[in-house]
Design an enzyme around this catalytic site. Structure first.
Site, PDB file in Angstrom:
ATOM      1  CE1 TYR A 134      21.480 117.949  -3.758  1.00 14.64           C
ATOM      2  CE2 TYR A 134      20.455 119.571  -2.323  1.00 14.64           C
ATOM      3  CZ  TYR A 134      20.571 118.978  -3.563  1.00 14.64           C
ATOM      4  OH  TYR A 134      19.801 119.422  -4.601  1.00 14.64           O
ATOM      5  CE  LYS A 185      27.063 109.255 -16.827  1.00 14.02           C
ATOM      6  NZ  LYS A 185      26.404 109.278 -18.142  1.00 14.02           N
ATOM      7  CG  ASP A 218      23.139 109.606 -19.389  1.00 15.49           C
ATOM      8  OD1 ASP A 218      22.840 108.592 -18.722  1.00 15.49           O
ATOM      9  OD2 ASP A 218      24.158 109.660 -20.113  1.00 15.49           O
ATOM     10  CG  ASP A 242      17.580 119.277  -6.920  1.00 14.64           C
ATOM     11  OD1 ASP A 242      16.457 119.663  -6.541  1.00 14.64           O
ATOM     12  OD2 ASP A 242      18.422 120.026  -7.447  1.00 14.64           O
ATOM     13  CG  ASP A 246      12.766 121.136 -10.485  1.00 15.43           C
ATOM     14  OD1 ASP A 246      12.355 120.760  -9.366  1.00 15.43           O
ATOM     15  OD2 ASP A 246      13.019 122.332 -10.750  1.00 15.43           O
TER      16      ASP A 246
HETATM   17  C1  IPM Z   1      14.359 120.937  -3.677  1.00 16.67           C
HETATM   18  C2  IPM Z   1      15.076 122.244  -3.784  1.00 16.67           C
HETATM   19  C3  IPM Z   1      16.220 122.265  -2.778  1.00 16.67           C
HETATM   20  C4  IPM Z   1      17.143 121.101  -3.112  1.00 16.67           C
HETATM   21  C5  IPM Z   1      16.993 123.581  -2.717  1.00 16.67           C
HETATM   22  C6  IPM Z   1      16.091 124.752  -2.498  1.00 16.67           C
HETATM   23  C7  IPM Z   1      18.088 123.535  -1.678  1.00 16.67           C
HETATM   24  O1  IPM Z   1      15.528 122.457  -5.080  1.00 16.67           O
HETATM   25  O2  IPM Z   1      13.768 120.669  -2.618  1.00 16.67           O
HETATM   26  O3  IPM Z   1      14.372 120.160  -4.634  1.00 16.67           O
HETATM   27  O4  IPM Z   1      18.054 121.253  -3.935  1.00 16.67           O
HETATM   28  O5  IPM Z   1      16.948 120.038  -2.530  1.00 16.67           O
HETATM   29 MN    MN Z   2      14.937 120.909  -6.473  1.00 16.79          MN
END
Ligand code: IPM
Ligand code: MN
Length: 348
Positions: A134, A185, A218, A242, A246
């Protein structure tokens, strides 16, 4: 307590309204004084004025006690401008080096994982939040030609890795199971994740009561689906964090419920629903505000108002468990009705 509020774009403003109503309900019940300062940031401002995050706004946000953040991203703005210019810049500038993301399936909420319930999914991801892929290191050579080279470098400092891992061990030591998994990893990323592994072992030797495990990212993904009960605390780098959070949101019922905290334990922290702007359903009045409300609960907890934070979390859990679905449009009630329910429970 002074709270900076950045509603942002898409669904941000409508879920932030509900989060602030719940904060007010908690303030009334627990006798807190909360003041809000709103900041207009996001796609509309950028399209109007060309400003992403003016220095004076960044400065003001550095001087509040905590930040409630909605979402940024706009269909008419190239992807990345607002995300990097607002979220990533604030995370770095305010040195919010931890991204704390609980993955908890509340009782009564259906998981997409067959046969799993709230006893199986209750862990927290500690994501490094200012380094790794990042940082924007790398570049192009011969851009646009057939000889183009593009590099993207992952920057991992011992300082950054160590403070993240130490934070994660502290979280693990404070939980019932006291188990921690380093997600990396090491079989491929032989520099960066060699450092992570060595620091993990080093810091781990200070925490005899915490059981340590290692898994490649993974495998972590497969296990989050097949056997999420393995996990208690997962610590990982920015990019992997990240991605797996999700996935974590999906197994806990979706982005409508997933809250996160960008923490600077010695400075200004920022709390947000982890999903994005949801442009397809924004403005319909049918968005789930529970993720934003959960983030407001985390704000209270991490600013020392633990009783108020716990009350908000309990209310979120109760309302979530009573809804037919956590997905936008399928909750059987509107965004503000969900907010009403949480407020009632918090006020009680
Ligand atoms: C999150 C989001 C952000 C990230 C994006 C919007 C830059 O996906 O907070 O997880 O990748 O950190
Ligand atoms: Mn995210």
């Amino acid at each position: 307590m002074r709270i900076g509020v950045v509603p942002g774009d898409g669904k941000g403003p409508e879920v932030i309204v509900e989060a602030l109503r719940v904060l007010d309900a908690a303030a009334a019940r627990f006798d807190l004084t909360l003041e809000y300062e709103h900041f207009d940031l996001g796609g509309e401002r950028y399209l109007r004025t060309g400003e992403v995050l003016p220095d004076d706004v960044a400065e003001s946000l550095a001087n509040v006690d905590a930040i409630m953040f909605g979402a940024v991203g706009h269909p008419d703005v190239a992807p990345g401008i607002l995300e990097r210019g607002i979220i990533l810049r604030l995370r770095r500038q305010l040195d919010q080096y931890i991204n704390l993301r609980p993955v908890k399936l509340y009782p009564g909420v259906a998981s997409p994982l067959a046969g799993k319930d709230h006893r199986d999914i209750d862990f927290v991801v500690v994501r490094e939040n200012t380094e790794g892929l990042y940082v924007g290191a790398g570049g192009f050579a011969h851009r646009g030609t057939r000889h183009e080279v593009a590099t993207e470098e992952s920057v991992n400092t011992r300082f950054g890795v160590e403070r993240t891992i130490r934070f994660a061990f502290e979280v693990a030591a404070g939980r019932k199971r006291k188990h921690i998994t380093l997600c990396g990893k090491t079989n491929v990323l032989v520099h960066a994740h060699d450092l992570w592994m060595r620091v993990f072992e080093e810091v781990g030797s200070d925490y005899n009561g915490v059981e340590c495990a290692y898994a490649n990212v993974d495998a972590v993904c497969a296990w989050m689906v097949q056997s999420p009960e393995r996990f208690d605390v997962i610590v990982t780098d920015n990019m992997f964090g990240d991605i797996i959070t999700d996935l974590g949101a999906a197994i806990q019922g979706g982005l409508g419920i997933a809250a996160g905290a960008n923490l600077n334990p010695d400075g200004v922290s920022m709390f947000e629903p982890i999903g994005g702007t949801a442009p397809d359903v924004a403005g319909t009045g049918k968005i789930n505000p529970l993720a934003a409300i959960g983030a407001a609960g985390m704000l209270l907890t991490h600013t020392g108002q633990t009783a108020a934070g716990a009350a908000v979390e309990t209310a979120v859990a109760t309302v979530a468990g009573a809804l037919p679905s956590l997905a936008a449009g399928a909750m059987g009630m509107s965004t503000s009705e969900v907010g009403d329910r949480v407020c009632e429970l918090v006020t009680r």
